[in-house]
Design an enzyme around this catalytic site. Sequence first.
Site, PDB file in Angstrom:
ATOM      1  N   SER A  67       0.804  -1.217   0.000  1.00  0.00           N
ATOM      2  CA  SER A  67       0.000   0.000   0.000  1.00  0.00           C
ATOM      3  C   SER A  67       0.845   1.280   0.000  1.00  0.00           C
ATOM      4  CB  SER A  67      -0.945  -0.065   1.195  1.00  0.00           C
ATOM      5  OG  SER A  67      -1.774   1.047   1.254  1.00  0.00           O
ATOM      6  N   ALA A 388     -10.658   8.651   7.999  1.00  0.00           N
ATOM      7  CA  ALA A 388     -10.188   9.992   7.644  1.00  0.00           C
ATOM      8  C   ALA A 388      -9.095   9.904   6.577  1.00  0.00           C
ATOM      9  CB  ALA A 388      -9.659  10.695   8.886  1.00  0.00           C
ATOM     10  N   SER A 520      -0.309   0.797  16.826  1.00  0.00           N
ATOM     11  CA  SER A 520      -0.473   0.671  15.377  1.00  0.00           C
ATOM     12  C   SER A 520      -0.622  -0.801  14.999  1.00  0.00           C
ATOM     13  CB  SER A 520       0.761   1.255  14.689  1.00  0.00           C
ATOM     14  OG  SER A 520       0.876   0.738  13.390  1.00  0.00           O
ATOM     15  N   GLY A 521      -1.388  -1.049  13.960  1.00  0.00           N
ATOM     16  CA  GLY A 521      -1.515  -2.419  13.444  1.00  0.00           C
ATOM     17  C   GLY A 521      -0.564  -2.673  12.290  1.00  0.00           C
ATOM     18  N   ARG A 527       0.360   5.104  18.432  1.00  0.00           N
ATOM     19  CA  ARG A 527      -0.045   6.360  17.800  1.00  0.00           C
ATOM     20  C   ARG A 527      -0.830   7.223  18.787  1.00  0.00           C
ATOM     21  NH1 ARG A 527       1.652   5.682  12.742  1.00  0.00           N
ATOM     22  NH2 ARG A 527       1.221   3.734  11.659  1.00  0.00           N
TER      23      ARG A 527
HETATM   24  C1  16G Z   1      -4.127  -0.252   7.102  1.00  0.00           C
HETATM   25  C2  16G Z   1      -5.621  -0.323   6.929  1.00  0.00           C
HETATM   26  C3  16G Z   1      -6.244   1.040   7.125  1.00  0.00           C
HETATM   27  C4  16G Z   1      -5.850   1.599   8.477  1.00  0.00           C
HETATM   28  C5  16G Z   1      -4.357   1.575   8.654  1.00  0.00           C
HETATM   29  C6  16G Z   1      -4.014   1.901  10.073  1.00  0.00           C
HETATM   30  C7  16G Z   1      -6.907  -1.701   5.418  1.00  0.00           C
HETATM   31  C8  16G Z   1      -7.151  -2.092   4.006  1.00  0.00           C
HETATM   32  N1  16G Z   1      -5.961  -0.788   5.596  1.00  0.00           N
HETATM   33  O1  16G Z   1      -3.555   0.547   6.112  1.00  0.00           O
HETATM   34  O2  16G Z   1      -7.628   0.877   7.061  1.00  0.00           O
HETATM   35  O3  16G Z   1      -6.304   2.907   8.623  1.00  0.00           O
HETATM   36  O4  16G Z   1      -3.859   0.277   8.378  1.00  0.00           O
HETATM   37  O5  16G Z   1      -2.658   1.773  10.278  1.00  0.00           O
HETATM   38  O6  16G Z   1      -7.514  -2.201   6.345  1.00  0.00           O
HETATM   39  P1  16G Z   1      -2.060   1.800  11.728  1.00  0.00           P
HETATM   40  O7  16G Z   1      -2.716   0.678  12.498  1.00  0.00           O
HETATM   41  O8  16G Z   1      -0.606   1.625  11.516  1.00  0.00           O
HETATM   42  O9  16G Z   1      -2.388   3.126  12.298  1.00  0.00           O
HETATM   43 MG    MG Z   2      -3.728   1.217   0.336  1.00  0.00          MG
END
Ligand code: 16G
Ligand code: MG
Length: 561
Positions: A67, A388, A520-521, A527
């Site tokens: 991504s 967002a 974070s995931g 975060r």
């Molecule tokens: C991924 C997720 C997105 C989410 C982001 C959060 C999908 C297709 N994409 O890009 O929806 O906003 O992770 O990232 O589910 P974070 O957990 O690192 O903040």
């Molecule tokens: Mg993407």
Amino acid sequence: MNDHQKSLILSSSSQFPPPQGVKLSYGTSGFRADASILQSTVFRVGILAALRSLKTQSVIGLMITASHNQVSDNGIKVGDPSGGMLTQDWEPFADSIANAPTPQELLQLVEEFVAKEGIRFDGSRPAKVLLGRDTRPSGDSLLEAAKQGISSIVGASAVDMGIVTTPQLHWMVRAKNKGLKAAELDYFEQLSSSYRCLLDLIPNGSKVEKAQNKLVVDGANGVGSEKLEGLKKSLDGLDIEIRNTGKEGVLNEGVGADFVQKEKVLPQGFGPKDVGIRCASLDGDADRLVYFTLPSENSSKIDLVDGDKILSLFAVFVKEQLSILTEGGQMVEDGYHARLGVIQTAYANGASTNYLRQLGLEIALTPTGVKYLHEKAAEYDVGIYFEANGHGTILFSDHFLSWLEAKNNELASRSKGSEQQKAALRLLAVSKLINQAVGDAFSGLLLVEAILIHKGWSICKWNGLYQDLPSRQLKVKVIDRTAVVTENAETIAVKPPGIQEAINAEIAKYPCGRCFIRPSGTEDVVRVYAEASTQEAADSLANSVAQIADQFLGSRSSSSV
Ligand code: 16G
Ligand code: MG
């Protein structure tokens, strides 16, 4: 499982030893890491996808992408038969096989799982997996690893769809499983014909100034730019210029939806000459979309029109069309009331939530990640979800769509060409235009464009729906981010003990203050998101809460987004 199958798994997996000392996790949306350590993971997810296809007796998708991450990263995620994300029940299996240290342990995990899931494993049933990848250079060799994983399950076959956007692959999986045409051209045709249909239904008198027709799209130097060129061919009347096509710049470097949304400055390839022009940014695999405009040529600071504003625009339009349809109490006569819901996460700007509430809409909050928002949206007749950051779509229930078809037929015979029938036709066109499998920057973009023309709105008018509250995001590197456990759609940290009380005490110091932390995931960080009545206050609240996170979790350092 017979001996032939067992030895096939053992021999092929011995070609893909897992990296040493790394623990991989399926995460918010699949595995993501530096591409150099992903061969074995992708091979194993190939096995999982083949098993999922056997279990569901349907076509499964595998998308190789990271991504908006940097170009040296890559990743892999599974698309379920509906075209949506892999069922969450299978994520622990994905984690365990990705981390199995030896071929024997991998085989044992597969055998146990197959038995537990009751997967018929005699090689007599076919399994099919559609493979897609983005433009990352590592995509080719990872694709080979995925193919090897798939073909180590007897009866399973891989179909390579080539370089595609993530939403295209999800759309194809969904279409295949519905017995519909699923080639790229079919996707382009469905999007462009439903877009044209919306334009044909534009009310008389709505017109946009010629100068406002032009849209400039930042393709993030990724797959989206090439595919948007393809889509453009089937669209006439839409003046799109595509920049950051990947011919010169680097994927996601200083460009793309994630950069634009977080930094709120112009991406590369844009400059003072773009003042006042409607611009949009895609992310590296084209499942996110944000709009922006440059208000002054003296600064590169943009006016961001983010996922919350896209959601608001869609909500206004859908609500309006639904209320035209219900005019004269038609829905009440039918005894049917369509339930419209909007779904956001804690990152949604508070001003957007207030605006949607004032429209009288039902609002639900879920944790971050499309899989959660999508699942919630599916509970409504029409569920509109957006993060967002620009990922979202509109889901229509089968029940609502059959009601709408019937309504349209009835209106066509009773009052053809009436406002009510047009509203029914518009909603039907939206349901075909907007990707039902997953958020899609292309279908989102065409729907935004159609609604702006419908309403005769400029990007400034759209942006003026409400004024965002100032906000700040920070990330904090801590020793163990899993020590943070959240509840209530990530708005409250219940662990470590005492941290939420400390955060609350900070929030209380700021008028209109709101702040939360979450692990974070997708990255090894915690975060912080803060909102307040001024930018200085939002910055200061975020900094104080980042310090609290440091104190409670043991710091490795903190930085802006
Ligand atoms: C991924 C997720 C997105 C989410 C982001 C959060 C999908 C297709 N994409 O890009 O929806 O906003 O992770 O990232 O589910 P974070 O957990 O690192 O903040
Ligand atoms: Mg993407």
